[in-house]
Design a protein around this motif. Structure first.
Motif, PDB file in Angstrom:
ATOM      1  N   LEU A 101      -8.670   2.567   5.367  1.00 28.02           N
ATOM      2  CA  LEU A 101      -8.087   1.744   4.320  1.00 28.02           C
ATOM      3  C   LEU A 101      -7.007   0.833   4.900  1.00 28.02           C
ATOM      4  O   LEU A 101      -6.865  -0.323   4.493  1.00 28.02           O
TER       5      LEU A 101
ATOM      6  N   VAL B  52       0.872  -1.177   0.000  1.00 24.90           N
ATOM      7  CA  VAL B  52       0.000   0.000   0.000  1.00 24.90           C
ATOM      8  C   VAL B  52       0.905   1.223   0.000  1.00 24.90           C
ATOM      9  O   VAL B  52       1.831   1.325   0.809  1.00 24.90           O
TER      10      VAL B  52
ATOM     11  N   SER C 173      -6.992  -2.420  -1.495  1.00 27.96           N
ATOM     12  CA  SER C 173      -6.145  -1.236  -1.327  1.00 27.96           C
ATOM     13  C   SER C 173      -4.924  -1.272  -2.218  1.00 27.96           C
ATOM     14  O   SER C 173      -4.360  -0.251  -2.558  1.00 27.96           O
TER      15      SER C 173
ATOM     16  N   ASP D 299      -3.070   6.093  -5.517  1.00 25.59           N
ATOM     17  CA  ASP D 299      -2.031   6.476  -4.582  1.00 25.59           C
ATOM     18  C   ASP D 299      -2.454   7.713  -3.799  1.00 25.59           C
ATOM     19  O   ASP D 299      -3.070   8.633  -4.337  1.00 25.59           O
ATOM     20  N   ALA D 300      -2.095   7.727  -2.524  1.00 19.77           N
ATOM     21  CA  ALA D 300      -2.311   8.909  -1.699  1.00 19.77           C
ATOM     22  C   ALA D 300      -1.058   9.758  -1.746  1.00 19.77           C
ATOM     23  O   ALA D 300      -0.076   9.422  -2.408  1.00 19.77           O
TER      24      ALA D 300
ATOM     25  N   ALA E   8      -5.768   0.649  -5.107  1.00 20.86           N
ATOM     26  CA  ALA E   8      -6.364   1.962  -4.881  1.00 20.86           C
ATOM     27  C   ALA E   8      -5.475   3.054  -5.428  1.00 20.86           C
ATOM     28  O   ALA E   8      -4.277   2.872  -5.639  1.00 20.86           O
TER      29      ALA E   8
ATOM     30  N   GLN F 101      -2.498   6.880   3.247  1.00 21.01           N
ATOM     31  CA  GLN F 101      -3.904   6.545   3.016  1.00 21.01           C
ATOM     32  C   GLN F 101      -4.745   6.810   4.271  1.00 21.01           C
ATOM     33  O   GLN F 101      -4.219   6.933   5.380  1.00 21.01           O
TER      34      GLN F 101
END
Length: 236
Positions: free
Chosen positions: A200, A192, A216, A221-222, A219, A196
């Motif tokens: 999550l 991950v 995740s 990217d943060a 998902a 996030q």
């Protein structure tokens, strides 16, 4: 289950990501059976030891912004951190080599005090509660984290102490495809990326525990920090 987290104390999204991960972990039913290990990742591995510059100056130069715009970038990150209950000082922060604090974090890991030292290092760098860029400041942080002063001082003074461990972490990050931090790896199966939301991380823990590939992993990217000190910031 083991969770490994690659990050750098110079990365604001690692600071935020650690807090969010810990919130997510607290909501995980099997939290007492999770081992968390923090791995080294230097955002600016070419930064010379003992040389620092204001963060806003570095940001202005890197992104081609005015000093005022660079300060606005810092204010954006500060707002996110404060929303998580994390202190963050915009003015007076410095940028420099983080190799020595990474070495010291490996000593702390060997003595069972890694998370404590990492928290203190983040507060020193982002909240002005100490120094991570000069030897005496590092020793003071180590002692506050519960490490032996003589051992911490000897580690800081010897540039090869735990250097191999730092470099091994960084090689592993490259092998795993981590090109930004924070980067979270669950049992060496799922990854991950970015700071996030806490929920999550809880989901990722639950699905990794069950042995299924977490949603995740796919998902978006943060916010994250990339090598050479680059961090995701608002454009415009």
């Amino acid at each position: 289950m083991r969770v490994e987290i690659w990050g750098d104390i110079a990365c604001p999204w690692c600071y935020v990501g650690k807090a969010r991960f810990e919130q997510g972990l607290a909501a995980f039913a099997h939290r007492d059976e999770v081992e968390v290990v923090y791995r080294s990742f230097e955002l600016d591995p070419k930064a010379p030891a003992g040389v620092t510059a204001p963060v806003t100056e570095m940001l202005a130069q890197k992104y081609g912004r005015t000093p005022e715009e660079a300060r606005g970038m810092e204010e954006h990150v500060a707002g996110t951190a404060r929303a998580e209950g994390l202190p963050y000082e915009v003015d007076g922060r410095l940028h420099g080599s983080t190799f020595d604090i990474h070495r010291l974090l490996h000593l702390a890991a060997a003595r069972g005090r890694q998370s404590e030292l990492l928290d203190l290092a983040y507060r020193a760098n982002f909240a002005g509660q100490g120094s991570v860029y000069e030897p005496e400041g590092l020793v003071a942080l180590a002692v506050a984290a519960g490490l032996d002063e003589a051992e911490a001082r000897a580690t800081v003074a010897d540039p090869e102490a735990y250097a191999a461990e730092v470099r091994a972490d960084e090689r592993e990050a490259a092998e795993l495809g981590a090109n930004s931090v924070p980067f979270f790896v669950f049992d060496r199966r799922y990854g991950v990326s970015g700071g996030q939301p806490a929920a999550l991380f809880t989901q990722a823990l639950e699905q990794a525990w069950a042995g299924r590939e977490p949603e995740s992993a796919g998902a978006a990217d943060a916010e994250a920090c990339e090598p050479d000190g680059a961090c995701a910031v608002p454009q415009g």
